[in-house]
Structure formats: structure tokens, C-alpha cells
Design an enzyme around this catalytic site. Structure first.
Site, PDB file in Angstrom:
ATOM      1  N   SER A   1       0.843  -1.196   0.000  1.00  0.00           N
ATOM      2  CA  SER A   1       0.000   0.000   0.000  1.00  0.00           C
ATOM      3  C   SER A   1       0.877   1.244   0.000  1.00  0.00           C
ATOM      4  O   SER A   1       2.063   1.184  -0.320  1.00  0.00           O
ATOM      5  CB  SER A   1      -0.944  -0.018   1.210  1.00  0.00           C
ATOM      6  OG  SER A   1      -1.928   0.979   1.081  1.00  0.00           O
ATOM      7  N   ASN A   2       0.322   2.390   0.355  1.00  0.00           N
ATOM      8  CA  ASN A   2       1.062   3.658   0.399  1.00  0.00           C
ATOM      9  C   ASN A   2       0.449   4.522   1.494  1.00  0.00           C
ATOM     10  O   ASN A   2      -0.633   4.201   2.000  1.00  0.00           O
ATOM     11  CB  ASN A   2       1.005   4.340  -0.979  1.00  0.00           C
ATOM     12  CG  ASN A   2      -0.427   4.659  -1.360  1.00  0.00           C
ATOM     13  OD1 ASN A   2      -1.072   5.509  -0.750  1.00  0.00           O
ATOM     14  ND2 ASN A   2      -0.954   3.945  -2.344  1.00  0.00           N
ATOM     15  N   PRO A   3       1.128   5.612   1.884  1.00  0.00           N
ATOM     16  CA  PRO A   3       0.652   6.365   3.059  1.00  0.00           C
ATOM     17  C   PRO A   3      -0.452   7.393   2.785  1.00  0.00           C
ATOM     18  O   PRO A   3      -0.675   8.279   3.596  1.00  0.00           O
ATOM     19  CB  PRO A   3       1.911   7.062   3.564  1.00  0.00           C
ATOM     20  CG  PRO A   3       2.847   7.088   2.428  1.00  0.00           C
ATOM     21  CD  PRO A   3       2.394   6.141   1.379  1.00  0.00           C
ATOM     22  N   SER A   4      -1.189   7.281   1.683  1.00  0.00           N
ATOM     23  CA  SER A   4      -2.257   8.256   1.420  1.00  0.00           C
ATOM     24  C   SER A   4      -3.256   8.259   2.583  1.00  0.00           C
ATOM     25  O   SER A   4      -3.718   7.215   3.021  1.00  0.00           O
ATOM     26  CB  SER A   4      -2.977   7.871   0.130  1.00  0.00           C
ATOM     27  OG  SER A   4      -4.171   8.611   0.023  1.00  0.00           O
TER      28      SER A   4
END
Ligand code: C5P
Length: 395
Positions: free
Chosen positions: A203-206
Site C-alpha cells: 500500500s502507500n501512506p495516502s
């Protein structure tokens, strides 16, 4: 705007509301109930706004200078902060026995913004619950109350007045133009998660904040908003239809379901570009040594929309985001063309005060006709500026 101050300890925070509104450029007048004047003085507000505050319905001088009906006619929005339990009860009943209630009775409730503040048991009492329900039904908006420590330190719960910056943001929302009234729009927000096994993912930190601000701004401008959001800590705005998804594939399906009739699609989500080729059905066990993970591409949803609606008459306005760490504009312009978009919002996610997780943003918006604009401020302010541009392309 008219700021009506009620008689509660949170009245001291209303001084800050007045200061922030003045700083933001609002034309501001203040009215205080008799009870409010036992907590803060008219002189405080006069110093903050440069205008005499209204305190007495029966003061001939005050009525001559700014009569309560003239005040009601003049105000575009009437903010009640703090809205105490007593004031809410009197507003519901239609009392007009002081300058605040008499003025508000002459203002349509759809122009009221109430910031309740009281002890949590008073807030939860059947009388207050009913008063709030009726006031909402009449069109009044509420900001807060927040949950937290009360003036009586041993008490916590819902009832604290919202903090001044939040109230100021709600005032801005109440004053938003209704230029998207009834327009169906689709907004995506947050990250996606691509499963490796039942307990691990890529995933990513959005945080979802930029997408949520876009949904909120569109809602305040009257749009019918469908928000498709990945997993986020932050809650989505109220008053929009929110569809929760987890993976890029699920986001694609949710968009296909919601797309029909949408006049604009704003893809603020940070969609994972790749997913593990296989998601293990059971938790993968530790192994010794190196491992190779095989990834495959997820569908590029936005590029798919750009291709599907190449130039059709029913083409929605397509807006993409480009989070970049270098050559920001150059890469964004390439994406705008490659994905066949109307607008692209480029931001430099390597900067500390913008991008992922932050409350503010600094972006460059590029359009397909070569236009370029730099925008900065709170994510909500940036969201409004993006909708200004979408609205222009809807016409
Ligand atoms: O190519 P890049 O991922 O940088 O493009 C970002 C834009 O494309 C964003 O608006 C994002 O929501 C969208 N996107 C998408 N599907 C993907 C990847 C990105 O719709 N698989």
C-alpha cells in the site's frame, strides 16, 4: 457574517473565531446575549472587529446604529458560538427576548451555523436532542460539538465547542457558491491495499484527506457526490454517499457501478500500480534467505476512462492527480496527455508541508488546453479551487 455569542465558558474561544474570520477577510458583526456578557465583554469584540457589538435589544443608540432586523437582513450567515443548551432551546421555541434571539428569528434557519457547547449530559438530554433535531429539520447547520475534556475537568464526552479553525472552515462551507447544485460527481480517495496474504499487503501512506476535501467541497456546492474510498483512519465527510473498497480491482468495480451519469470524475486516490501475482489464501510462513515477489499490473482506472470516453458527447470531466518527487510538471503533463484527461493536479510529495497526510497542500493544476495554475492552502481551499476549474469545463 454575524457572530452570535451565547453564555457559556466556550465564549472565550469565540474571540478567536472573530479574529480568524477577520483575518480571512470576512465582514463581521457580533451580537452577545446577556449571559455571554458575563463571560466575555462587548469591548473585546469591538477591539477585534473594529465595530461596536450589539448587546441590548432595548438600547436606543444600538437599535439606531444597527437595528436587529437590519442586522438580520445584512448577514449572509449567522454563526452561533457557543450555542448553549439554553440558547438552542430558545431558538427552537422562537424566543425573541434578547438581541441574539430577536435577530436570529428574522434570519432563515438555513443561514444559521450552530456550534454547540455544553456539558456532555446536557448535550445528551432528551430535551437538547429534540431541540437539535428540530433545528436541523428547519435547515440549521451544525459544527461539532467535539468530544473531549469539559470545563469541569472530571467530565469528558461530546459537548466541547469545536476549535475555532474548524468553525471558520464550516463558515466558509456555509458561504460556498451553489454552482454544482444537483450535478452528479464521482470522487476517489485514499490508498488501495493489494493483499499478499490474509494479513499482509502492499500500500502507500495516502490519508484520504485530499479526496475527502474534494468530496466535502463538492457537497457544499450542492453536487450529488459519490465518494469511493480505500482504507483510511480519517472519517469521510458526512452527507455524501461513500463506498468503501480495499483493492484497485474493487475500486475499478465500484467506479463502473457508480459512473453512469457522472459529469465529473476526480481521481484523488493513490491507486496501487501493482499487486502481488498471487495472494496466498493462508498466512505465509517465515522462510530463511532471500525471496522473490512477483508483481503484476493493476488496471489503470483513469487511463481506462480516458480511453473509453475518448471524445464522446457524454464524456465526464476527467481529473487526475500526479504525486511526483521530481520533474513534477513535466511528468504531470505527460500523464495528462497519455491518460487523455481534462485536468491534472500535480504535487511534489517530497516536500514536507504538502502531500501525503498533511492538512495543507501546494499543487499545480494543468489543463488540456495548456493552462496552468498554482494553488496552495488548506486541502479544502485547494479542493474549492479545483472545483472552480471543473465547473468552468462543465459549461
Ligand atoms: O500514473 P499515476 O499512477 O501517477 O497516475 C495517477 C493518477 O491515475 C491518479 O489520479 C490515480 O488516481 C490514477 N490511477 C488510476 N489507476 C491506477 C493508478 C493510478 O486510476 N492503477
Amino acid at each position: 457574517m454575524l457572530l452570535c455569542v451565547g453564555g457559556g465558558i466556550a465564549a472565550y474561544k469565540s474571540c478567536e473565531v472573530a479574529r480568524l474570520c477577520g483575518k480571512a477577510g470576512a465582514e463581521l458583526r457580533v451580537a452577545l446575549t446577556p449571559a455571554a456578557q458575563r463571560f466575555v465583554t462587548a469591548l473585546t469584540f469591538q477591539a477585534l472587529t473594529g465595530r461596536a457589538a450589539s448587546t441590548d435589544l432595548f438600547d436606543a443608540q444600538q437599535e439606531l446604529a444597527a437595528g436587529h432586523i437590519a442586522l438580520a437582513d445584512w448577514a449572509e450567515v449567522a454563526v452561533v458560538a457557543p450555542a448553549t443548551a439554553d440558547l438552542l432551546a430558545r431558538l427552537r421555541a422562537g424566543s425573541a427576548d434578547d438581541v441574539v434571539t430577536a435577530t436570529l428569528l428574522a434570519v432563515d434557519p438555513s443561514r444559521w451555523l450552530l456550534a454547540p457547547a455544553m456539558n456532555e449530559r446536557m448535550w445528551g438530554s432528551p430535551a437538547t436532542v429534540e431541540n437539535v433535531r428540530v433545528l436541523r429539520e428547519r435547515g440549521a447547520r451544525l459544527v461539532g460539538p467535539a468530544t473531549g475534556e469539559m470545563a469541569e475537568r472530571s467530565h469528558t464526552g461530546p459537548g466541547r465547542m469545536s476549535e475555532p479553525p474548524e468553525i471558520v472552515e464550516a463558515i466558509a462551507a456555509a458561504l460556498a457558491p451553489r454552482d454544482l447544485a444537483g450535478v452528479p460527481v464521482l470522487v476517489t480517495a485514499g490508498p488501495t491495499r493489494e493483499a499478499l496474504d490474509p494479513v499482509r499487503f502492499l500500500s502507500n501512506p495516502s490519508s484520504g484527506r485530499m479526496g475527502f476535501a474534494l468530496a466535502e467541497a463538492a457537497r457544499d456546492r450542492g453536487a450529488q457526490v459519490t465518494l469511493i474510498a480505500g482504507p483510511t483512519e480519517v472519517a469521510p465527510p458526512a452527507g455524501v454517499r461513500c463506498v468503501r473498497i480495499v483493492s484497485a480491482q474493487e475500486m475499478q468495480e465500484a467506479i463502473d457501478d457508480a459512473l453512469d451519469g457522472a459529469r465529473a470524475v476526480v481521481m484523488a486516490a493513490a491507486v496501487s500500480d501493482q499487486r502481488p501475482a498471487q495472494a496466498a489464501p493462508q498466512k505465509v510462513k517465515k522462510k530463511e534467505g532471500e525471496e522473490v515477489l512477483r508483481l503484476v499490473r493493476t488496471p489503470d482506472i483513469l487511463a481506462g476512462l480516458g480511453a473509453r470516453y475518448a471524445a464522446g458527447a457524454r464524456r465526464p470531466v476527467l481529473v487526475g492527480f500526479a504525486a511526483e518527487t521530481e520533474k513534477v510538471e513535466e511528468h504531470a503533463r505527460e500523464k495528462l496527455e497519455k491518460k487523455n484527461l481534462d485536468l491534472i493536479v500535480a504535487n511534489d510529495v517530497s516536500a514536507r508541508d504538502t502531500g501525503f497526510g498533511s492538512g495543507t497542500n501546494r499543487v499545480v493544476v494543468l489543463d488540456r488546453d495548456g493552462g496552468r495554475a498554482e494553488l496552495s492552502g488548506s486541502k479544502l481551499a485547494v479542493a474549492h479551487a479545483i472545483w472552480d476549474r471543473v465547473r468552468d469545463r462543465l459549461r
